[in-house]
Motif scaffolding. Structure first.
Motif, PDB file in Angstrom:
ATOM      1  N   ARG A 119       0.850  -1.186   0.000  1.00  0.00           N
ATOM      2  CA  ARG A 119       0.000   0.000   0.000  1.00  0.00           C
ATOM      3  C   ARG A 119       0.881   1.230   0.000  1.00  0.00           C
ATOM      4  O   ARG A 119       2.049   1.164   0.341  1.00  0.00           O
ATOM      5  N   LEU A 120       0.282   2.354  -0.406  1.00  0.00           N
ATOM      6  CA  LEU A 120       1.047   3.592  -0.487  1.00  0.00           C
ATOM      7  C   LEU A 120       1.204   4.235   0.880  1.00  0.00           C
ATOM      8  O   LEU A 120       0.363   4.064   1.765  1.00  0.00           O
ATOM      9  N   ALA A 121       2.290   4.983   1.038  1.00  0.00           N
ATOM     10  CA  ALA A 121       2.511   5.777   2.239  1.00  0.00           C
ATOM     11  C   ALA A 121       3.183   7.077   1.831  1.00  0.00           C
ATOM     12  O   ALA A 121       3.618   7.229   0.691  1.00  0.00           O
ATOM     13  N   PHE A 122       3.243   8.006   2.753  1.00  0.00           N
ATOM     14  CA  PHE A 122       3.910   9.291   2.522  1.00  0.00           C
ATOM     15  C   PHE A 122       3.445   9.940   1.214  1.00  0.00           C
ATOM     16  O   PHE A 122       4.264  10.294   0.359  1.00  0.00           O
ATOM     17  N   GLY A 123       2.149  10.073   1.076  1.00  0.00           N
ATOM     18  CA  GLY A 123       1.596  10.757  -0.092  1.00  0.00           C
ATOM     19  C   GLY A 123       1.936  10.074  -1.404  1.00  0.00           C
ATOM     20  O   GLY A 123       1.945  10.713  -2.453  1.00  0.00           O
ATOM     21  N   GLY A 124       2.215   8.771  -1.349  1.00  0.00           N
ATOM     22  CA  GLY A 124       2.537   8.027  -2.567  1.00  0.00           C
ATOM     23  C   GLY A 124       4.022   8.026  -2.882  1.00  0.00           C
ATOM     24  O   GLY A 124       4.452   7.438  -3.866  1.00  0.00           O
ATOM     25  N   LYS A 125       4.819   8.671  -2.033  1.00  0.00           N
ATOM     26  CA  LYS A 125       6.264   8.695  -2.278  1.00  0.00           C
ATOM     27  C   LYS A 125       6.935   7.389  -1.865  1.00  0.00           C
ATOM     28  O   LYS A 125       8.077   7.143  -2.219  1.00  0.00           O
TER      29      LYS A 125
END
Lengths: 257, 326
Positions: free
Chosen positions: B134-140
């Motif tokens: 899954r994504l984290a840090f705004g997708g970064k």
């Protein structure tokens, strides 16, 4: 009214991030810690409601290591009446289930009428702690709130939730209740000088609780990694002028300009 | 074997497309963690939607008829689903990560004594251990999460697991049950319609979109000027730009705004959060202009330009002007 607002400390992820050598979190050296933006809206909303109901008290709570005290203090600078920190870990990944169970341990006997949270955290993006906390306390909740109105007799809140396609779902929750708010619900204020001075002298007590991890399983972060650049993205190289020419040529080749 | 339960999202008597994506995810999951699939379709007047799901997927469906589910409240959803799902003793409960799904899934996990992992975009197995990405840090950044050993509630990011096309040979069986669970501490009060100006974004062939990276409201004029280079173009913005009051919400692209798929999408100063990408990633050609080479928008873009747009856009317009004249 007794209002609890839950705030999380995150690293400023608008800065360039790198993964720590351990692979378990981002490298935090040199990065700035601040309040999760989503939570700033929750703090503002709590202050707006307090001002409508004289005699209300806003408590800001954060769950985390000692450094998160500065984020609780930030909430006090914005106008919260008191702050409290429930210790958890040394930083890095924290399971929403553990965080929510500690927040619930604090809130259970406090008799809060309304609990406000941000819709999600900028770092882990789980959007779980609010809804988990509500369920652990056995109170109704709504997430993605973009408008909130408390009944004059403080018996209920009317919530407009953002849903897909730009529509809103409206519902009324009997108090006590928990609402997780979206950015855009208000404009978070900057701390006033008087509140900054007040926050300076105000202690943020540490309130240890034991996390109840037995009932629900806790997930584990195996690793954090940077995404691979998609192979389909052609990064234009050269001087600014060359990039402009290349971009226009590419668009022209596709008959887009 | 413990089953994998899919809690379908229904809308006006039919299954929401995100439900079929959840089925697709559940099938992939069952290949790594074997278990029979069961769909729960709970709502009011569910029979048709349940039959449709059974026919489209070949999976057995438990239809739960509840007159209190005409309008959404997390309370009723949690009560009804927990009562229907608990007796099945599933290993996993799969839910679309929709505005409803992420509202009730964590609470449902508490009721089921389960763990919870949200907004899953991929799954894999590493040395025999199941992991969800899954994504984290705004997708970064990406997180690889190992679910707890016991039961888990999972939400699946819309668009991450496109629904499969082929129809099964035999439809699943539909079992109709009833629930009388009613909201006691919440009351649904209806829905507002979506805002105006949907048409202009939907009809535009070219969308030029501004993000927080444009720096200040005045720089929207640059974005407007860029849009003016293209016929049938429209101006749009990210959530952050609309929250800042720089653009009206009717122009917001993303999960809570509009979903668009123009011939050309130019993202200016947009970092590319998952919520924004979900609203534009099916655009035919995506150009991203951003000073941060690490911005996740470049993961979906076809053409990337790492430049300061306050200098680059005027340059682009000037270069275009020369080309037209020349």
């Amino acid at each position: 009214m007794k209002i609890l607002v839950c705030v999380k400390q995150v690293v400023d992820s608008e800065s360039v991030i790198a993964i720590a050598p351990s692979g378990s979190w981002i490298a935090e050296e040199g990065l700035v810690f601040r309040m999760n933006r989503f939570d700033e809206y929750a703090v503002e909303e709590s202050l707006v409601i307090r001002d409508t109901f004289p005699g209300s008290v806003v408590t800001a709570l954060s769950v985390g290591p000692a450094r998160v005290e500065s984020t609780v203090r930030r909430a006090i600078e914005m106008g919260a009446d008191r702050g409290v920190r429930v210790p958890l870990g040394e930083g890095g990944y924290a399971s929403p289930m553990a965080v929510a169970s500690l927040a619930a341990a604090h809130a259970r006997d406090e008799g809060y009428d309304l609990i406000l949270c941000g819709a999600m955290a900028e770092d882990d993006m789980h959007a779980q702690v609010g809804p988990l906390l509500a369920e652990m306390l056995g109170i109704p909740s709504a997430s993605s709130a973009i408008a909130l109105k408390t009944a004059d007799d403080a018996s209920a809140v009317r919530v407009e939730r953002e849903i897909e396609g730009g529509s809103r779902e409206i519902l009324e929750l009997s108090l006590p209740a928990l609402v997780a708010v979206q950015p855009g619900i208000n404009r978070p204020r900057y701390p006033s000088l008087s509140n900054v001075l007040r926050a300076k002298g105000q202690p943020v007590p540490e309130e240890p609780h034991a996390a109840d991890e037995s009932a629900n399983g806790i997930e584990r972060l195996a690793r954090l990694r940077l995404p691979e650049r998609s192979s389909r993205c052609e990064m234009l190289e050269g001087s600014s002028a060359e990039k402009a020419e290349k971009l226009l040529a590419l668009l022209a080749a596709k008959s887009l300009i | 074997m413990e089953p994998i339960v899919i809690a379908a999202e229904l809308d006006n008597g039919t299954a929401h497309p995100a439900s079929l994506e959840a089925v697709c995810f559940a099938r992939a999951l069952s290949r790594l963690a074997p278990g029979p699939l069961v769909i729960i379709a709970a709502g009011r007047d569910v029979r048709m939607a349940a039959d449709g799901l059974a026919a489209a997927t070949g999976i057995d469906v438990i239809a739960v008829e509840n007159e209190h589910m005409a309008e959404y409240t997390g309370e009723t959803w949690k009560k009804t689903l927990a009562a229907s799902i608990a007796p099945l003793a599933p290993r996993f409960v799969v839910i679309p990560h929709s505005a409803r799904g992420y509202d009730f899934a964590p609470g449902l996990a508490v009721r089921l004594g389960a763990g919870c992992v949200t907004a899953i975009e991929a799954l894999s197995e590493r040395e025999g251990v199941l992991e969800f990405t899954r994504l984290a840090f705004g997708g970064k950044a990406l997180m690889d999460i190992v679910p707890p050993r016991g039961r888990s509630v999972l939400t699946v990011q819309p668009g991450a697991f496109p629904a499969e096309a082929p129809a099964p040979a035999a439809p699943g069986t539909v079992t109709l049950t009833r629930s009388t669970a009613a909201p006691e501490r919440s009351r649904p009060l209806g829905r507002t319609a979506s805002g105006p100006e949907t048409a202009s974004l939907n009809e535009a062939e070219v969308i030029v979109a501004a993000g927080r990276g444009i720096g200040k409201k005045e720089n929207l004029e640059l974005i407007r000027a860029l849009a003016a280079l293209f016929p049938r173009s429209a101006l749009a913005g990210s959530r952050a730009v609309c929250d800042a009051g720089w653009l009206e919400y009717a122009r917001q692209v993303g999960v809570t705004g509009k979903t668009v798929s123009p011939r050309l999408y130019i993202a200016c100063g947009i970092s590319g959060t998952a919520q924004h990408l979900a609203g534009m990633k099916n655009s035919q050609t995506i150009v991203a202009i951003n000073t941060d080479a690490g911005a996740p928008i470049f993961n979906v873009a076809h053409v990337g330009v790492v430049e300061d747009l306050t200098r680059f856009i005027p340059l682009l317009i000037e270069t275009r002007g020369k080309a037209v004249k020349g």
